[in-house]
Structures are given as C-alpha cells and as structure tokens.
Design a protein around this motif. Sequence first.
Motif, PDB file in Angstrom:
ATOM      1  N   ALA A 152       1.013  -1.456  -0.070  1.00 21.74           N
ATOM      2  CA  ALA A 152      -0.077  -0.340  -0.265  1.00 21.74           C
ATOM      3  C   ALA A 152       0.937   1.013   0.400  1.00 21.74           C
ATOM      4  O   ALA A 152       0.054   2.273  -0.278  1.00 21.74           O
ATOM      5  N   TRP A 153       1.717   1.296   0.503  1.00 21.09           N
ATOM      6  CA  TRP A 153       2.872   1.991   0.701  1.00 21.09           C
ATOM      7  C   TRP A 153       3.140   2.869  -0.407  1.00 21.09           C
ATOM      8  O   TRP A 153       3.832   3.752  -1.158  1.00 21.09           O
ATOM      9  N   TRP A 154       3.448   1.928  -1.687  1.00 20.91           N
ATOM     10  CA  TRP A 154       4.292   1.613  -3.320  1.00 20.91           C
ATOM     11  C   TRP A 154       2.977   3.006  -3.512  1.00 20.91           C
ATOM     12  O   TRP A 154       2.700   2.653  -4.487  1.00 20.91           O
ATOM     13  N   ASP A 155       3.028   4.159  -2.877  1.00 16.39           N
ATOM     14  CA  ASP A 155       2.240   5.151  -4.147  1.00 16.39           C
ATOM     15  C   ASP A 155       2.883   5.980  -5.203  1.00 16.39           C
ATOM     16  O   ASP A 155       4.065   5.856  -5.131  1.00 16.39           O
ATOM     17  N   GLU A 156       2.349   6.930  -5.250  1.00 15.84           N
ATOM     18  CA  GLU A 156       2.887   7.780  -5.969  1.00 15.84           C
ATOM     19  C   GLU A 156       4.163   8.902  -5.948  1.00 15.84           C
ATOM     20  O   GLU A 156       5.264   8.721  -6.388  1.00 15.84           O
ATOM     21  N   SER A 157       3.689   8.376  -4.269  1.00 13.04           N
ATOM     22  CA  SER A 157       5.389   9.356  -3.631  1.00 13.04           C
ATOM     23  C   SER A 157       6.104   8.107  -3.662  1.00 13.04           C
ATOM     24  O   SER A 157       7.531   8.846  -4.222  1.00 13.04           O
ATOM     25  N   ALA A 158       6.138   6.883  -3.449  1.00  7.99           N
ATOM     26  CA  ALA A 158       7.180   6.507  -3.911  1.00  7.99           C
ATOM     27  C   ALA A 158       7.412   6.614  -5.351  1.00  7.99           C
ATOM     28  O   ALA A 158       9.023   6.096  -5.238  1.00  7.99           O
ATOM     29  N   ILE A 182      12.013  -1.316   7.079  1.00  6.77           N
ATOM     30  CA  ILE A 182      11.968   0.392   7.215  1.00  6.77           C
ATOM     31  C   ILE A 182      10.575   0.971   6.156  1.00  6.77           C
ATOM     32  O   ILE A 182      10.040   2.034   6.635  1.00  6.77           O
ATOM     33  N   LEU A 183      10.740   0.718   5.022  1.00  2.09           N
ATOM     34  CA  LEU A 183       9.519   0.940   4.208  1.00  2.09           C
ATOM     35  C   LEU A 183       8.025   1.026   4.821  1.00  2.09           C
ATOM     36  O   LEU A 183       7.311   1.747   4.148  1.00  2.09           O
ATOM     37  N   ASN A 184       7.939  -0.317   5.095  1.00  5.89           N
ATOM     38  CA  ASN A 184       6.406  -0.811   5.161  1.00  5.89           C
ATOM     39  C   ASN A 184       6.330  -0.238   6.674  1.00  5.89           C
ATOM     40  O   ASN A 184       4.877   0.134   7.288  1.00  5.89           O
ATOM     41  N   ALA A 185       7.033   0.278   7.100  1.00 12.86           N
ATOM     42  CA  ALA A 185       6.869   0.974   8.656  1.00 12.86           C
ATOM     43  C   ALA A 185       5.889   1.972   8.333  1.00 12.86           C
ATOM     44  O   ALA A 185       4.858   2.556   9.684  1.00 12.86           O
ATOM     45  N   GLY A 186       6.143   3.223   7.778  1.00 11.96           N
ATOM     46  CA  GLY A 186       5.770   4.226   7.507  1.00 11.96           C
ATOM     47  C   GLY A 186       6.024   4.971   8.529  1.00 11.96           C
ATOM     48  O   GLY A 186       6.811   4.974   9.440  1.00 11.96           O
ATOM     49  N   GLY A 187       5.812   6.872   8.708  1.00 14.33           N
ATOM     50  CA  GLY A 187       5.758   7.764   9.296  1.00 14.33           C
ATOM     51  C   GLY A 187       7.069   8.682   9.087  1.00 14.33           C
ATOM     52  O   GLY A 187       7.629   9.424   9.930  1.00 14.33           O
ATOM     53  N   TYR A 188       8.476   7.749   7.885  1.00 18.08           N
ATOM     54  CA  TYR A 188       9.190   8.954   7.365  1.00 18.08           C
ATOM     55  C   TYR A 188       9.164   9.712   6.185  1.00 18.08           C
ATOM     56  O   TYR A 188       7.200   9.635   5.555  1.00 18.08           O
ATOM     57  N   SER A 189       9.923  10.852   6.138  1.00 11.73           N
ATOM     58  CA  SER A 189      10.445  11.983   4.817  1.00 11.73           C
ATOM     59  C   SER A 189      10.546  10.539   3.647  1.00 11.73           C
ATOM     60  O   SER A 189      12.094  10.690   4.024  1.00 11.73           O
ATOM     61  N   TRP A 190       9.745  11.087   2.900  1.00 12.52           N
ATOM     62  CA  TRP A 190      11.043  10.738   1.954  1.00 12.52           C
ATOM     63  C   TRP A 190      12.367  11.299   1.325  1.00 12.52           C
ATOM     64  O   TRP A 190      13.252  10.664   0.778  1.00 12.52           O
ATOM     65  N   TYR A 191      12.952  12.938   2.218  1.00 19.01           N
ATOM     66  CA  TYR A 191      13.280  12.995   1.906  1.00 19.01           C
ATOM     67  C   TYR A 191      14.620  13.217   3.398  1.00 19.01           C
ATOM     68  O   TYR A 191      14.916  13.669   3.042  1.00 19.01           O
ATOM     69  N   SER A 192      14.138  12.104   4.389  1.00 20.39           N
ATOM     70  CA  SER A 192      15.091  12.281   5.384  1.00 20.39           C
ATOM     71  C   SER A 192      16.160  11.509   4.818  1.00 20.39           C
ATOM     72  O   SER A 192      16.497  10.689   3.515  1.00 20.39           O
ATOM     73  N   ASP A 193      16.487  11.512   6.057  1.00 22.21           N
ATOM     74  CA  ASP A 193      18.775  10.999   5.991  1.00 22.21           C
ATOM     75  C   ASP A 193      18.293   9.450   5.254  1.00 22.21           C
ATOM     76  O   ASP A 193      19.495   8.885   4.846  1.00 22.21           O
ATOM     77  N   GLU A 194      17.295   9.212   6.317  1.00 20.52           N
ATOM     78  CA  GLU A 194      17.078   7.390   6.731  1.00 20.52           C
ATOM     79  C   GLU A 194      17.121   7.121   4.937  1.00 20.52           C
ATOM     80  O   GLU A 194      17.482   5.847   4.907  1.00 20.52           O
ATOM     81  N   ILE A 195      15.765   7.727   4.203  1.00 14.74           N
ATOM     82  CA  ILE A 195      15.828   6.825   3.002  1.00 14.74           C
ATOM     83  C   ILE A 195      16.489   6.961   1.933  1.00 14.74           C
ATOM     84  O   ILE A 195      16.932   5.737   1.321  1.00 14.74           O
ATOM     85  N   LYS A 196      17.476   8.546   1.763  1.00 15.64           N
ATOM     86  CA  LYS A 196      17.966   8.538   0.933  1.00 15.64           C
ATOM     87  C   LYS A 196      19.626   7.376   1.202  1.00 15.64           C
ATOM     88  O   LYS A 196      19.856   7.125  -0.334  1.00 15.64           O
ATOM     89  N   VAL A 197      19.904   7.246   2.332  1.00 15.67           N
ATOM     90  CA  VAL A 197      20.916   6.283   2.923  1.00 15.67           C
ATOM     91  C   VAL A 197      20.531   5.055   2.678  1.00 15.67           C
ATOM     92  O   VAL A 197      21.220   3.986   1.809  1.00 15.67           O
TER      93      VAL A 197
END
Length: 228
Positions: A152-158, A182-197
């Motif tokens: 479900a989280w693989w939406d337009e933003s993903a 990480i991706l399935n848990a949600g609650g993150y920003s796509w622009y966060s350092d965690e997601i960039k890494v």
Amino acid sequence: MKNILYFAVVLLLGAAACSKSEIPTWNEKPRVWFTKANDTTLFSFYSQPEGVEKYTVEIGISMAGGRAATERTVKIEDLGCTNDTSRYEISAVIPANQSAGVLRVTVYKTVNLGNAPDTIGFRICSSEDFEVGLNESLENALVISSKLTRPAWWDESAEYNLGYYSDKKMEVIMQVEGAFDILNAGGYSWYSDEIKVLIYKLNKYCKDNNVKYSEDDESVIEFDYLTK
C-alpha cells in the motif's frame, strides 16, 4: 481602605480555593485506538526464511488514561477475511504499567495465499477495561500473502523516489537488510537522510549483484525518479 483590602484578599483566596476544587481528576476508563489511523499493514511469507509456516504480525495500539499494575485485554472485533480458508489468531493487550500495546495477529501459510493476497479486518470495541478512543483510528487491516505483491505504501510519492513498482524491485527490497521493515513501517519523509541512505543501499545492491530485469539489458535496475 483596610476593610476593602481585607475583603479583596478574602475574595481572592476564595476564588483560588474554588479553582483548585474544580480541577478534574482522571477517573474515567482509559481509551484505546490503533496508533495508525485506518492503516493497512502488509505481510508476505516471501520475506521469511524457507520453512516458516506461521508468523505473528504486531499492530500498534495507543492508550490515554491511567496505567495498571496488571496486563489488560483490548477487545477486538474480527471483521473477517476475504478468503475463508485463511487461518489466523488474534489477541490484543496493554501490558502492565504501560500506556501502549499491540494487536498480535498470528497468520499461517495456507495454500490460498500463494494464489492471491488475503485481507483481514479489525475493529477496536469498548470493554470492561477500556472505552474506544479516536473514531477515525478504530479500524485496521492486514494484507497477507505468500508471494510478492505491491504494498500500500508504494504510492505516487514512492514512484517519485523508488520508481514504478515491479516484483523484481520488491525482491531487491526484500534482500537488503532492514529495507522492507523501514518502508513498510511508514511515518518517514522521503527526503529524510534515512531514506536517502536506504535508496543508496538498494542501488548499490543492484550494481554489486548485477541485478537486471533480463540478461539483455544494458544497465542494472535503478531505484530513482519514475524509473522502471
């Protein structure tokens, strides 16, 4: 003048005494609700080692109110599933001395999950120990499968960050340690350092392992803006 000051002081003290006596105390039942409002959790046995036949998925429950010295059960209404051959068991508690708990859903790897995903619905209900909390957070769902499915989280933003969904990309996410969690848990920003890494690790895994859609492709799979 002294009499006026005297009466003023008496009135102030009386007002203070009234305001103290009117401070409410928490004497109502605690209230509970799902931590993520109307959320859908995805679980696939594909992400587990070979031979795993059952798995317990935990869905967060929040509480407002007094803690207790003993564990308390949260009443959950089972809204059923889309395939009656699926097997699962549910239980929900707020542990002793805690202000949050979990709904535990133990799911079994039944044959039908290899053909199509199944969705199980839940609703929090009032009980002897708890009242219901936020109305928009009383229902939740769990999608279970034995194969790869678009989460479900693989939406337009993903898509703007990981590219378009494909089973092959999902396989890579399953292989990179911690990526799916990480991706399935949600609650993150796509622009966060965690997601960039994380995106860097996904692309590095593809390069290091020469992961392609087919042997004839010139380049490896890439996780980037609207990539295929």
